[in-house]
Design an enzyme around this catalytic site. Structure first.
Site, mmCIF file in Angstrom:
data_model
loop_
_atom_site.group_PDB
_atom_site.id
_atom_site.type_symbol
_atom_site.label_atom_id
_atom_site.label_comp_id
_atom_site.label_asym_id
_atom_site.label_seq_id
_atom_site.Cartn_x
_atom_site.Cartn_y
_atom_site.Cartn_z
ATOM 1 N NE ARG A 8 31.664 33.537 66.598
ATOM 2 C CZ ARG A 8 32.521 32.523 66.426
ATOM 3 N NH1 ARG A 8 33.746 32.591 66.904
ATOM 4 N NH2 ARG A 8 32.152 31.438 65.784
ATOM 5 C CE LYS A 20 30.788 32.814 61.806
ATOM 6 N NZ LYS A 20 29.824 31.735 61.974
ATOM 7 C CE LYS A 33 29.067 29.877 67.328
ATOM 8 N NZ LYS A 33 27.871 30.308 68.068
ATOM 9 N NE ARG A 38 43.818 14.497 76.187
ATOM 10 C CZ ARG A 38 44.475 13.336 76.213
ATOM 11 N NH1 ARG A 38 45.356 13.048 75.265
ATOM 12 N NH2 ARG A 38 44.262 12.497 77.190
ATOM 13 C CG HIS A 85 18.447 28.916 61.409
ATOM 14 N ND1 HIS A 85 18.280 29.292 62.725
ATOM 15 C CD2 HIS A 85 19.507 29.621 60.938
ATOM 16 C CE1 HIS A 85 19.222 30.175 63.044
ATOM 17 N NE2 HIS A 85 19.983 30.391 61.975
ATOM 18 C CD GLU A 103 21.920 32.852 59.130
ATOM 19 O OE1 GLU A 103 22.462 33.860 59.633
ATOM 20 O OE2 GLU A 103 21.227 32.047 59.796
ATOM 21 C CG HIS A 161 17.560 31.173 68.209
ATOM 22 N ND1 HIS A 161 18.679 31.787 68.732
ATOM 23 C CD2 HIS A 161 17.980 30.458 67.138
ATOM 24 C CE1 HIS A 161 19.744 31.459 67.990
ATOM 25 N NE2 HIS A 161 19.343 30.663 67.022
ATOM 26 C CD GLU A 199 28.826 33.076 70.170
ATOM 27 O OE1 GLU A 199 29.012 32.740 69.009
ATOM 28 O OE2 GLU A 199 27.944 32.602 70.898
ATOM 29 C CG HIS A 242 20.178 34.474 64.715
ATOM 30 N ND1 HIS A 242 20.371 35.301 63.638
ATOM 31 C CD2 HIS A 242 20.601 33.242 64.306
ATOM 32 C CE1 HIS A 242 20.889 34.610 62.632
ATOM 33 N NE2 HIS A 242 21.043 33.350 63.017
ATOM 34 C CG ASN A 276 23.418 35.726 68.126
ATOM 35 O OD1 ASN A 276 23.435 34.778 67.336
ATOM 36 N ND2 ASN A 276 24.070 35.718 69.271
#
Ligand code: NAD
Ligand code: ZN
Length: 368
Positions: free
Chosen positions: A244, A230, A146, A124, A273, A188, A255, A240, A251, A248
């Protein structure tokens, strides 16, 4: 090793990001983040032969009693799977990892995401220390907590929020990074300037040669600044839920480009990417201009910076505008009024804009 720059990330479980030259040799600093006697070094088949022994030797010198094992996954996004995740858990079991054990992720975002998720779920949740070795991992994936693995149905479908205990970025690791991976990371980096700080964009323009030459001082500055941006965002919005989303920028288009090319098994001319995000940022900037939100000069300047950094700035011709628009709707970025985008009010001023009309999006996608 040199001292390095330290950036604090706030929130419920605060941690420090250290950026500097030679930090992988700094056993004391890495060991400082370990609480128990057990640690598992997770890396991939490209990075382990280059850097795993450096870290192991440094750790053994700093903590002779440490029980340290190494687990290496095959390199590549196609291995960010449940199968590899399961193998990583097996390695933790074999080590006899207890609640105070630590996972040390040495590699790019793939290693960081998978090792981070193993740490998030083993008993956990145990500690994870991130030792990012790609520019993308240093400025993006290792910070923010993340973690995830992919499923055949899509990227990052299984994961958890699990902040690292420490992030330690050694700029010298970037000397062995393939050129294309370096430039993807620079996309980025430029993103942070585009949404938060026009001065930083100007700084990147002035230091583009040093960055492409992987000058350690310039790189450390670019990484530290990016991590500050960041860190500020994730401290305010750890799960998020709002702010946040600015991260993107570029993005939604990016994407769609990646999805339309197909994530796996694409030809050599497919955009990665960072490259897709570079094109996406140019499109987002142009869309902002078209909607009357931002001056055209800012879009032109961003485009020229990205081109200077060796990034693509034009949509590949084989990608059809209508197909890309359909991808964006599938990406659940739409509400009743139309698509939602992160746009800008000019350089340094990212903002979320909802209800963007399809016509405007198509017009930008059709502009040569
Ligand atoms: P990656 O981990 O696949 O690394 C790219 C390639 O470079 C790999 O072949 C790797 O083995 C190699 N490599 C890494 N470091 C090297 C070095 N120092 N020298 C030589 N080769 C080296 O890719 P990435 O771009 O680092 O990360 C992409 C992943 O990050 C994706 O899975 C993406 O979903 C994830 N990501 C996560 C977050 C997050 O918030 N968790 C954010 C952005 C991206
Ligand atoms: Zn990205």
């Amino acid at each position: 090793p040199v001292g390095g720059r330290v950036i604090e990330v706030g929130g419920e479980a605060p941690y420090a990001i250290t950026v500097g030259q030679g930090l992988l040799h700094d056993g004391d600093r890495i060991a400082h983040a370990l609480r128990g006697r057990h640690a598992l070094l997770v890396s991939d088949s490209h990075v382990a032969p280059l850097y795993a022994q450096i870290v192991e030797q440094a750790l053994h010198a700093a903590r002779p009693d440490l029980v340290l094992a190494r687990w290496v996954m095959p390199a590549g996004e196609q291995y960010k799977t449940l199968v590899q995740y399961g193998a990583c858990l097996d390695a933790l079991a074999q080590l006899g990892a207890t609640r105070d054990a630590c996972v040390i992720a040495l590699g790019g975002g793939v290693v960081g995401d998978l090792a981070g998720f193993a740490a998030a779920s083993w008993m956990r949740g145990i500690d994870c220390v991130q030792l990012p070795t790609t520019l993308l991992a240093m400025v993006d994936s290792s910070v923010g907590g993340k973690t995830a693995v992919d499923l055949p149905q899509g990227k990052n479908l299984v994961g958890a929020f699990h902040p690292p205990r420490a992030v330690i970025a050694d700029t010298t690791a970037l000397h062995t990074l393939p050129d294309r991976e370096l430039r993807a990371g620079l996309a980025e980096v430029a993103k942070y300037g585009a949404i938060f700080d026009r001065q930083f964009l100007a700084w990147l323009e002035r230091h583009s040669r040093d960055l492409l030459a992987r000058d350690d001082a310039a790189m450390a500055e670019a990484i530290a600044r990016s991590c500050e941006f960041k860190a500020d965002v994730v401290s305010r919005d750890p799960y998020e839920r709002g702010h946040r989303a600015l991260l993107n920028f570029g993005h939604t288009f990016g994407h769609a480009i990646e999805a339309e090319q197909g994530y796996a098994g694409v030809g050599r001319d497919a955009l990665n990417h960072g490259e897709a995000v570079a094109v996406g940022m140019v499109l987002a900037a142009r869309l902002s201009t078209l909607l009357g939100l931002a001056p055209a000069e800012d879009a032109t300047a961003l485009e020229s910076l990205l081109a200077t950094l060796g990034l693509p700035v034009r949509l590949p011709e084989r990608l059809a505008p209508a197909a890309l628009l359909a991808r964006m709707y599938l990406d659940k970025k739409a509400d009743a009024q139309g698509l939602r985008f992160v746009l800008w009010g000019g350089a340094g001023e990212g903002r979320v804009v909802a209800g963007v009309p399809d016509d405007a999006v198509l017009a930008v996608l059709r502009t040569p």
